[in-house]
Design an enzyme around this catalytic site. Structure first.
Site, mmCIF file in Angstrom:
data_model
loop_
_atom_site.group_PDB
_atom_site.id
_atom_site.type_symbol
_atom_site.label_atom_id
_atom_site.label_comp_id
_atom_site.label_asym_id
_atom_site.label_seq_id
_atom_site.Cartn_x
_atom_site.Cartn_y
_atom_site.Cartn_z
ATOM 1 N N GLY A 60 9.352 -18.127 42.057
ATOM 2 C CA GLY A 60 10.602 -18.279 41.314
ATOM 3 C C GLY A 60 11.678 -17.316 41.776
ATOM 4 O O GLY A 60 12.850 -17.686 41.907
ATOM 5 N N CYS A 61 11.293 -16.094 42.060
ATOM 6 C CA CYS A 61 12.259 -15.076 42.493
ATOM 7 C C CYS A 61 12.794 -15.394 43.884
ATOM 8 O O CYS A 61 13.977 -15.180 44.173
ATOM 9 C CB CYS A 61 11.632 -13.691 42.441
ATOM 10 S SG CYS A 61 11.151 -13.231 40.761
ATOM 11 N N THR A 62 11.931 -15.917 44.748
ATOM 12 C CA THR A 62 12.365 -16.308 46.085
ATOM 13 C C THR A 62 13.326 -17.488 45.994
ATOM 14 O O THR A 62 14.376 -17.490 46.651
ATOM 15 C CB THR A 62 11.142 -16.659 46.960
ATOM 16 O OG1 THR A 62 10.331 -15.493 47.075
ATOM 17 C CG2 THR A 62 11.569 -17.138 48.335
ATOM 18 N N ALA A 78 16.724 -16.155 44.722
ATOM 19 C CA ALA A 78 17.433 -15.378 45.745
ATOM 20 C C ALA A 78 17.988 -16.291 46.836
ATOM 21 O O ALA A 78 19.141 -16.130 47.261
ATOM 22 C CB ALA A 78 16.506 -14.331 46.347
#
Length: 152
Positions: free
Chosen positions: A44-46, A49
């Site tokens: 999710g963070c990738t 970003a």
């Protein structure tokens, strides 16, 4: 308590991805998309970003800079930036000082287990250092588009 629209930017100094001091006071005078995320190199963070990075030119044309914040170390941020060719600043909030000031270091629950963690949240801050928008339900894959519906 999470900061809301109309609240002032807390002044905290953290390290950026290069280990250099970065004070949030340096955001005053610029429009900023400040987003908090749990961990480098997670799915999710990738996605979040990369979505923001893909919209970076358009955000720059609108006068916005993007700054990401997580509890990861500067070296973790460097690897994350290199792996995904990210072109914006990531702040290492290893002591959760900025996350706590914004109210996004909070109790979470997964599979019935309670723990402390970053509540994925994006704050839009104007040139005067005042929060103009808070996005709590972040669409990680389409975050740049999600912001456009709010800001443009």
């Amino acid at each position: 308590m999470m900061l809301q629209k109309g609240d002032k930017l807390p002044v905290v100094t953290l390290q950026d991805q290069n280990g250099e001091p970065f004070s949030t006071s340096s955001l005053i005078g610029k429009k900023t998309i400040l987003y908090f995320y749990p961990k480098d190199n997670t799915s999710g963070c990738t996605a979040e970003a990369c979505s923001l990075n893909n919209g970076l030119d358009e955000w720059a044309q609108q006068g916005y800079q993007i700054v990401g914040v997580s509890p990861d170390s500067p070296s973790s941020h460097q690897k994350f930036i290199a792996k995904y060719s990210l072109n914006f600043t990531l702040l290492a909030d290893t002591e959760k000082e900025l996350a706590s000031a914004f109210g996004v270091w909070a109790e979470k629950s997964m599979y019935g287990r309670k723990y402390m963690g970053i509540v994925r949240t994006t704050f839009v801050i104007n040139e005067q250092g005042v929060i103009t928008h808070v996005i709590e339900k972040v669409n990680t894959k389409e975050h740049s588009e999600q912001l456009k519906t709010v800001l443009l």
